[in-house]
Design a protein around this motif. Structure first.
Motif, PDB file in Angstrom:
ATOM      1  N   GLU A 131       0.841  -1.211   0.000  1.00 27.33           N
ATOM      2  CA  GLU A 131       0.000   0.000   0.000  1.00 27.33           C
ATOM      3  C   GLU A 131       0.872   1.256   0.000  1.00 27.33           C
ATOM      4  O   GLU A 131       0.417   2.328  -0.396  1.00 27.33           O
ATOM      5  N   VAL A 132       2.119   1.141   0.480  1.00 30.27           N
ATOM      6  CA  VAL A 132       2.991   2.320   0.645  1.00 30.27           C
ATOM      7  C   VAL A 132       3.144   3.139  -0.651  1.00 30.27           C
ATOM      8  O   VAL A 132       2.876   4.345  -0.647  1.00 30.27           O
ATOM      9  N   PRO A 133       3.556   2.517  -1.786  1.00 22.45           N
ATOM     10  CA  PRO A 133       3.791   3.339  -2.977  1.00 22.45           C
ATOM     11  C   PRO A 133       2.545   4.030  -3.495  1.00 22.45           C
ATOM     12  O   PRO A 133       2.628   5.167  -3.983  1.00 22.45           O
ATOM     13  N   GLY A 134       1.386   3.384  -3.389  1.00 23.49           N
ATOM     14  CA  GLY A 134       0.136   3.989  -3.878  1.00 23.49           C
ATOM     15  C   GLY A 134      -0.220   5.241  -3.103  1.00 23.49           C
ATOM     16  O   GLY A 134      -0.514   6.293  -3.684  1.00 23.49           O
ATOM     17  N   VAL A 135      -0.152   5.136  -1.764  1.00 24.75           N
ATOM     18  CA  VAL A 135      -0.484   6.278  -0.902  1.00 24.75           C
ATOM     19  C   VAL A 135       0.520   7.413  -1.143  1.00 24.75           C
ATOM     20  O   VAL A 135       0.134   8.579  -1.311  1.00 24.75           O
ATOM     21  N   ALA A 136       1.809   7.062  -1.201  1.00 28.63           N
ATOM     22  CA  ALA A 136       2.846   8.086  -1.408  1.00 28.63           C
ATOM     23  C   ALA A 136       2.662   8.767  -2.761  1.00 28.63           C
ATOM     24  O   ALA A 136       2.731  10.000  -2.853  1.00 28.63           O
ATOM     25  N   ALA A 137       2.389   7.988  -3.819  1.00 32.98           N
ATOM     26  CA  ALA A 137       2.231   8.578  -5.159  1.00 32.98           C
ATOM     27  C   ALA A 137       1.035   9.519  -5.197  1.00 32.98           C
ATOM     28  O   ALA A 137       1.117  10.609  -5.771  1.00 32.98           O
ATOM     29  N   ALA A 138      -0.080   9.126  -4.560  1.00 29.83           N
ATOM     30  CA  ALA A 138      -1.273   9.989  -4.546  1.00 29.83           C
ATOM     31  C   ALA A 138      -0.933  11.317  -3.866  1.00 29.83           C
ATOM     32  O   ALA A 138      -1.247  12.394  -4.387  1.00 29.83           O
ATOM     33  N   ALA A 139      -0.276  11.253  -2.718  1.00 27.42           N
ATOM     34  CA  ALA A 139       0.082  12.479  -1.981  1.00 27.42           C
ATOM     35  C   ALA A 139       1.042  13.340  -2.803  1.00 27.42           C
ATOM     36  O   ALA A 139       0.879  14.567  -2.889  1.00 27.42           O
ATOM     37  N   ILE A 140       2.029  12.705  -3.455  1.00 26.34           N
ATOM     38  CA  ILE A 140       3.015  13.457  -4.250  1.00 26.34           C
ATOM     39  C   ILE A 140       2.333  14.189  -5.406  1.00 26.34           C
ATOM     40  O   ILE A 140       2.594  15.365  -5.657  1.00 26.34           O
ATOM     41  N   VAL A 141       1.431  13.490  -6.105  1.00 22.48           N
ATOM     42  CA  VAL A 141       0.758  14.110  -7.252  1.00 22.48           C
ATOM     43  C   VAL A 141      -0.093  15.298  -6.780  1.00 22.48           C
ATOM     44  O   VAL A 141      -0.077  16.371  -7.395  1.00 22.48           O
ATOM     45  N   ILE A 142      -0.811  15.147  -5.662  1.00 18.96           N
ATOM     46  CA  ILE A 142      -1.625  16.261  -5.138  1.00 18.96           C
ATOM     47  C   ILE A 142      -0.714  17.439  -4.796  1.00 18.96           C
ATOM     48  O   ILE A 142      -0.974  18.579  -5.178  1.00 18.96           O
ATOM     49  N   LEU A 143       0.399  17.154  -4.128  1.00 23.85           N
ATOM     50  CA  LEU A 143       1.314  18.236  -3.730  1.00 23.85           C
ATOM     51  C   LEU A 143       1.846  18.998  -4.938  1.00 23.85           C
ATOM     52  O   LEU A 143       1.893  20.230  -4.940  1.00 23.85           O
ATOM     53  N   VAL A 144       2.218  18.250  -5.971  1.00 22.09           N
ATOM     54  CA  VAL A 144       2.884  18.877  -7.111  1.00 22.09           C
ATOM     55  C   VAL A 144       1.897  19.569  -8.063  1.00 22.09           C
ATOM     56  O   VAL A 144       2.235  20.556  -8.715  1.00 22.09           O
ATOM     57  N   VAL A 145       0.667  19.065  -8.125  1.00 24.12           N
ATOM     58  CA  VAL A 145      -0.323  19.655  -9.039  1.00 24.12           C
ATOM     59  C   VAL A 145      -1.121  20.761  -8.340  1.00 24.12           C
ATOM     60  O   VAL A 145      -1.258  21.863  -8.854  1.00 24.12           O
ATOM     61  N   VAL A 146      -1.639  20.488  -7.131  1.00 27.61           N
ATOM     62  CA  VAL A 146      -2.480  21.470  -6.415  1.00 27.61           C
ATOM     63  C   VAL A 146      -1.609  22.518  -5.699  1.00 27.61           C
ATOM     64  O   VAL A 146      -2.026  23.658  -5.553  1.00 27.61           O
ATOM     65  N   ARG A 147      -0.419  22.111  -5.284  1.00 29.19           N
ATOM     66  CA  ARG A 147       0.480  22.980  -4.489  1.00 29.19           C
ATOM     67  C   ARG A 147      -0.303  23.666  -3.376  1.00 29.19           C
ATOM     68  O   ARG A 147      -0.427  24.903  -3.341  1.00 29.19           O
TER      69      ARG A 147
END
Ligand code: HEM
Length: 149
Positions: A131-147
């Motif tokens: 589950e680790v990579p999925g959760v991390a990837a979702a958070a990373i994409v939100i951070l980088v797109v929504v800022r």
């Protein structure tokens, strides 16, 4: 669209390449623990054991390691180009990316243990770690797109 930084319009190509290699990296990070679960189900020293070692080794050499190197190089180029070092979203992304890289390193370490005939974790623990990579990837994409901050 205003394109500033030393990369100029090339920045869009660098960003596209960054996202492409992020996809390859994530595919590898999702596949490896799945492979481990199947690998756990066969006896140490069996033919099947050797086949899984071979598959994991290829995933590591062809997908995981080259992708992480390129994701880091291209990501750092983008970070210097945009000069994001004092921005909150980037600090959070950087932290998560470090954790994800740590997870990558852990997967390689676990592969080496399986190769030596060790099986330190249970299948359930491996499924949970998946589950680790999925959760991390979702958070990373939100951070980088929504800022958000
Ligand atoms: C390894 C270190 C990494 C660094 C230093 C890094 C850095 C960056 C930077 C600075 C940007 C913004 C470019 C800009 O718009 O000016 C970016 C974009 C992006 N990064 Fe990363 N990144 C890294 C890894 C990752 C990972 C692991 C993921 C996903 C799991 C990821 C997903 C993305 C995505 C989806 C974008 C495009 C966002 C957009 O459309 O603007 N990055 N990266």
């Amino acid at each position: 669209m205003e394109l500033v930084g030393f990369l100029g319009v090339t920045m869009l190509w660098v960003k596209a390449a960054h996202v492409i290699f992020v996809i390859f990296l994530m595919a590898g990070l999702f596949m490896m623990p799945r492979f481990f679960v199947y690998h756990h189900q066969c006896a140490v020293g069996s033919d099947e054991d050797r086949v899984w070692i071979e598959r994991e080794d290829r995933l590591r050499k062809i997908i995981l390691n080259p992708s992480i190197i390129l994701v880091w190089i291209l990501g750092l180029m983008l970070a210097f180009n945009g000069d994001y070092w004092r921005e909150g979203w980037f600090h959070a992304k950087f932290l998560l990316v470090l954790l994800l890289s740590g997870y990558h390193g852990w997967l390689i370490g676990y592969f080496k243990k399986l190769k030596r005939g060790l099986r330190p974790l249970t299948e359930k623990q491996l499924r949970m770690l998946n589950e680790v990579p999925g959760v991390a990837a979702a958070a990373i994409v939100i951070l980088v797109v929504v800022r958000p901050f």
